[in-house]
Scaffold this active site. Sequence first.
Site, short mmCIF file in Angstrom:
data_model
loop_
_atom_site.label_atom_id
_atom_site.label_comp_id
_atom_site.label_asym_id
_atom_site.label_seq_id
_atom_site.Cartn_x
_atom_site.Cartn_y
_atom_site.Cartn_z
N HIS A 193 0.83 -1.21 0.00
CA HIS A 193 0.00 0.00 0.00
C HIS A 193 0.87 1.26 0.00
O HIS A 193 0.57 2.24 -0.70
CB HIS A 193 -0.90 0.01 1.24
CG HIS A 193 -2.10 -0.86 1.11
ND1 HIS A 193 -2.76 -1.39 2.20
CD2 HIS A 193 -2.77 -1.31 0.02
CE1 HIS A 193 -3.79 -2.11 1.79
NE2 HIS A 193 -3.81 -2.08 0.48
N CYS A 490 -1.79 -3.50 -16.24
CA CYS A 490 -2.38 -2.52 -15.31
C CYS A 490 -1.83 -2.66 -13.90
O CYS A 490 -2.33 -2.03 -12.97
CB CYS A 490 -3.91 -2.64 -15.30
SG CYS A 490 -4.52 -4.24 -14.75
#
Length: 564
Positions: A193, A490
């Site tokens: 993250h 992606c």
Amino acid sequence: MAQTASLEILDGTPVVAGTAYGPVVWPGERPTYDVGGHPEVPESDRGAHQQRFADAAATVATRLRDRASASSGAAAEVLVATAALAEDRGWIGAANAAIGAGAPAEAAAIAATEKFTAMFTKLGGLMAERVTDLEDVRDRVLAVLTDTPEPGVPQPDRPSVLLADDLAPADTAGLDPAVIVALVTRLGGPTSHTAIIARQLGIPCIVAVSGLRAVSSGVPVLVDGSAGTLTVAPDETDARELVERSARRAAEVAGWRGPGRTADGRSVAVLANVADGVSARAAVGHPVEGVGLFRTELAFLDRAQAPSVEEQTSLYREVIDAFGDRKVVIRTLDAGSDKPLGFVAQPAEANPALGVRGNRIVVSHPDIRTAQLDAIAAAARESGTSPWVMAPMIAGPADAAEFAAEVRARGLVAGVMIEIPSAAILADAVLAEVDFVSIGTNDLTQYTMAADRMSAELAALTDPWQPAVLRLIEMIGSAGIRAEKPVGVCGEAAADPLLACVLVGMGVTSLSSAPAASAAVGARLAQVDLDQCRAAADAALASSDPVAARTAAAAVLDSGPSAP
């Protein structure tokens, strides 16, 4: 730790390129509480302590949601997920049980967290990723209970470099790039993250740096996000010259406006990853040609009931409308026990990363995907567009064919994510069933290398430059060329300008990343031709480790475009 002359240099895993110089700041100390320093709570007072705990948890959840509403993209998504942790029934239940046994609310928060972090750590994979998040929630709840300031990143009065063991999403999402000019962590991996949000912010970032604790606050450091090095107490004149040189390169990159193409004119779509209307409208300000990954999880997380078709249609329209007639690729829900849905009863899994997530939820809850596809189709009709739709966690051609039939029945363009090695190996058969594929390099790397992407010890294994991962990508790209169908990337690999050129050399036709990375990727592609990209891909594939692959590819790409 390497020594160059008198300079002390720490090595880590590069995440976001760029050079920054400034004094070190460390996050403030987390709140402490002496668990054994308080007597047992009388039975008559335990209900009040349970209420105190519930109120504190609700306060923290509300503050996190407020911050999510002021954020966008990946930052908003992780803040919403962290808010859900603060109100997790299992965690609150464990705290209430501890209070019922006589523990004060503060000690109960610690005991409940210890129970769940031990469980998450043992499970590993994506569940281990939640340990830092839950510990951050605990500390924020303790701050409310003890009426002390919530923990977080300091706000220095001059541009500084933030060092940390690790950062919770709530801290990373709130960083001000004008003040925190670089981020370096001792833990974490290139797809954590922290790394993802650092890319969104566009600040140099290095992770998995051993020996970081020896660097004190206030010491000036030079961060090279391209090389993955932190130099302690460098010569100030030299450091500022390197920063200025990096800034000049960044200014040149910022002038790139697209469209994406190589020096010899091969088109490569440079696209954005978005999570909602807010992030989509922000992405339009960058030189992107559309959306390559619309993560739809924000419509589903932190909800007691499933969003209606009408609610979803409105949310999807926000993203579609932001880009008008430009390409928008929508990923169907990628949730599971690692990102639990409040309206779905899912049993705990021993390894959620390998469990019921993504398209696999359809087996037990087909209504979720049906409603989502209906909403996407409605948004398409209302807007007069034809978005592309892809499913995550597709294992092979049978999964792809089943999903494609549902999508095409609604008049939409059907594709799938390739992030499981089996789908990469069977890429020809998968492409025969769909109109396009998109490679999710974060999970493809994790599954290929059997390495938890959150493990600092395994950061080298979760590097997308791993030759084994590149070999799978090359297989997919070659299958796309044979099928004459688009192959996108992606995952976070698409944000690396050097790796982007290698991917194009393997047959990749579009690159989707955090919008902040788009100009650097597009500008790098414009400097090389397709033959160079292919030669760089061959050089990387012939390498035996990620460092050698990077070096070999850079040697080819830095030589300038091929002669006509």
